[in-house]
Scaffold this motif. Structure first.
Motif, PDB file in Angstrom:
ATOM      1  N   SER A 105       1.035  -1.089   0.071  1.00  0.00           N
ATOM      2  CA  SER A 105       0.148  -0.016  -0.092  1.00  0.00           C
ATOM      3  C   SER A 105       0.952   1.356  -0.057  1.00  0.00           C
ATOM      4  N   GLY A 106       0.162   2.500  -0.155  1.00  0.00           N
ATOM      5  CA  GLY A 106       1.031   3.713  -0.171  1.00  0.00           C
ATOM      6  C   GLY A 106       1.490   3.948   1.214  1.00  0.00           C
ATOM      7  N   ALA A 107       0.881   3.673   2.148  1.00  0.00           N
ATOM      8  CA  ALA A 107       1.172   4.148   3.602  1.00  0.00           C
ATOM      9  C   ALA A 107       2.538   3.168   4.027  1.00  0.00           C
ATOM     10  N   ASN A 110       5.352   4.458   2.296  1.00  0.00           N
ATOM     11  CA  ASN A 110       6.033   5.813   2.999  1.00  0.00           C
ATOM     12  C   ASN A 110       6.647   5.485   4.174  1.00  0.00           C
ATOM     13  N   PHE A 139      -0.938  14.467   2.102  1.00  0.00           N
ATOM     14  CA  PHE A 139      -1.518  13.180   2.709  1.00  0.00           C
ATOM     15  C   PHE A 139      -0.515  11.999   2.586  1.00  0.00           C
ATOM     16  N   HIS A 140      -0.047  11.273   3.473  1.00  0.00           N
ATOM     17  CA  HIS A 140       0.820  10.127   3.233  1.00  0.00           C
ATOM     18  C   HIS A 140       0.230   8.921   3.790  1.00  0.00           C
ATOM     19  N   GLU A 191       4.423  15.439  -1.840  1.00  0.00           N
ATOM     20  CA  GLU A 191       3.680  15.024  -3.339  1.00  0.00           C
ATOM     21  C   GLU A 191       3.878  16.239  -4.495  1.00  0.00           C
ATOM     22  N   ASP A 224       6.374  11.584  -2.667  1.00  0.00           N
ATOM     23  CA  ASP A 224       5.148  10.571  -2.730  1.00  0.00           C
ATOM     24  C   ASP A 224       4.283  10.782  -3.830  1.00  0.00           C
ATOM     25  N   VAL A 226       2.234   8.385  -4.720  1.00  0.00           N
ATOM     26  CA  VAL A 226       1.068   7.342  -4.642  1.00  0.00           C
ATOM     27  C   VAL A 226      -0.102   7.693  -5.434  1.00  0.00           C
ATOM     28  N   GLN A 227      -0.376   9.116  -5.604  1.00  0.00           N
ATOM     29  CA  GLN A 227      -1.522   9.412  -6.272  1.00  0.00           C
ATOM     30  C   GLN A 227      -1.264  10.145  -7.557  1.00  0.00           C
ATOM     31  N   LYS A 253      -0.937   2.792  -5.458  1.00  0.00           N
ATOM     32  CA  LYS A 253      -2.562   2.935  -5.784  1.00  0.00           C
ATOM     33  C   LYS A 253      -2.489   2.400  -7.401  1.00  0.00           C
TER      34      LYS A 253
END
Ligand SMILES: *Cc1c(COP(=O)(O)O)cnc(C)c1O
Length: 406
Positions: A105-107, A110, A139-140, A191, A224, A226-227, A253
């Motif tokens: 996952s992204g979390a 990170n 957001f991380h 991000e 980051d 991720v998105q 993601k």
């Protein structure tokens, strides 16, 4: 199989209520369209919050996962996994990076980046260099360390004590970062395009300035993605638009297009510090997840979806500008590629609901920013349709009344 009403009741009864009120039950997807349990069709301009970048159930990805799970679903990371090696090699070839760590996952990606930054700084400078500068409205993730990294009180509240070692600065304000850098700082994490924070792209000067600050002070730069990564912003990785490379990058993601996988990529001298025993993950980089990631990257390359995202994204933003830019309740339209935000002068929840009634799935973040993240394979016709629905909804009497009331 339960009926729709039975599912709603059972969801309310058996699931933790952390996702709030939900009444849409989606059961099938193809391309940019999804269907609910009653067979109603929707145009999906959220794509699982930038997960289904190749659309729903892209045949090449489905086939890769299918073939892999028939052959081998899992073995421990005690052993070499061919698809994992292939995916790491390809990610390194396509990016600044030399080393990859896989997770789910992204979390988690990170978390790995945070651990690695601390490890690197301790080795290089000693035990007092552990602080990471992150941005307000970032957001991380939702783990304890990543909610601390996230510069938003609303995700932290109730979970204190938080993890020591994080300080916050203002996104797109280089001076504000300079002010919080100290003899304890080891890294800056951000991000390139803030997603949850309201679809806010970094400026080129800001990212270049952050890179310079990192080089001057001997700090790591962590992006980051991720998105914003995986083609959405017009390059495979959003930072490639800015000509600024990080030392560490995190992905999740859209990397597996819905099959869970996260990755942390790093430069050689940084990544090589994650020595035996320092980190790990049971499922991280398992065969089907990496088969999905490989298929996604190959599709991205074969059809050059990032370039298409840049082109269609520009067209889509132009369509939106023509239809809604002059409406009194539209404050700003912004974004990069197919990561698009519409800032309203009023809360957006009702707009999201009204769009859904008209067969369009979108989302709202920061209370008043409509977030549009269609699959990268979206057509011009689908963009026209979405822009028309959004324009119609923003001009509804009840929305306008709510706008004046707020
Ligand atoms: C979604 C997201 C995360 C967290 O990813 P999870 O897979 O939900 O843990 C981290 N960073 C950014 C920028 C995100 O958008």
């Amino acid at each position: 199989m339960r009926t729709k009403e039975e599912y709603l009741k059972a969801a309310a009864r058996f699931l933790t209520p952390n996702y709030g009120e939900r009444d849409l039950i989606l059961v099938r997807g193809e391309g940019c369209r999804v269907w609910d349990i009653d067979g109603n069709e929707y145009l999906d301009f959220l794509a699982g919050i930038s997960v289904n970048n190749l659309g729903h159930c892209p045949p090449a990805v489905v086939q890769a996962i299918e073939e892999q799970i028939r052959q081998f679903m899992h073995c421990s990371n005690f052993y070499i996994i061919p698809t994992q090696v292939e995916l790491a090699a390809l990610l390194c070839e396509l990016s600044f990076a030399d080393r990859c760590f896989f997770c789910n996952s992204g979390a988690e990606a990170n978390e790995a980046a945070i651990k690695l930054a601390r490890l690197w700084a301790k080795k290089k400078y000693g035990p007092e260099r552990y602080e990471i500068v992150t941005m307000r409205n970032s957001f991380h993730g939702r783990t304890i360390a990543t909610i601390t990294a996230t510069g938003q009180e609303k995700v932290q509240k109730g979970f204190e004590p938080l993890v020591p070692g994080f300080v916050y600065a203002e996104f797109n304000k280089i001076e504000s970062i300079r002010e919080v850098i100290s003899e304890r700082t080891c890294a800056i994490m951000l991000e390139p395009v803030q997603g949850e924070g309201g679809v806010v792209p970094a400026t080129k000067e800001f990212l270049q300035g952050v890179r310079r600050l990192c080089d001057e002070h001997g700090l790591l730069l962590i992006f980051d993605e991720v998105q914003c990564g995986m083609g959405r912003c017009g390059r495979l990785f959003a930072h490639q638009l800015f000509g600024v490379d990080p030392d560490i990058m995190t992905l999740a993601k859209a990397l597996g297009n819905g099959y869970p996988i996260g990755a942390m990529l790093a430069r050689e001298d940084v990544g090589a510090l994650l020595t035996p025993g320092t980190h790990g993950s049971t499922f991280g980089g398992n065969p089907p997840a990496c088969a999905a990631g490989l298929a996604v990257l190959r599709e991205m390359a074969t059809h050059n979806w990032p370039a298409y995202a840049e082109k269609i994204g520009t067209q889509f933003m132009e369509m939106l500008r023509q239809r809604i830019a002059t409406l009194p309740n539209v404050k700003a339209i912004r974004g990069l590629g197919l990561m698009v935000g519409i800032e309203l002068t009023h809360p957006g929840a009702k707009v999201v609901k009204e769009c859904l009634k008209r067969g369009l799935i979108i989302n709202c973040t920061m209370g008043n920013v409509l977030r549009l993240l269609p699959p990268l394979i979206v057509t011009e016709t689908e963009c026209e349709k979405a822009a028309t629905i959004i324009s119609e909804v923003l001009q509804l009497d009840e929305i306008k009344e709510a706008a004046t009331a707020s």
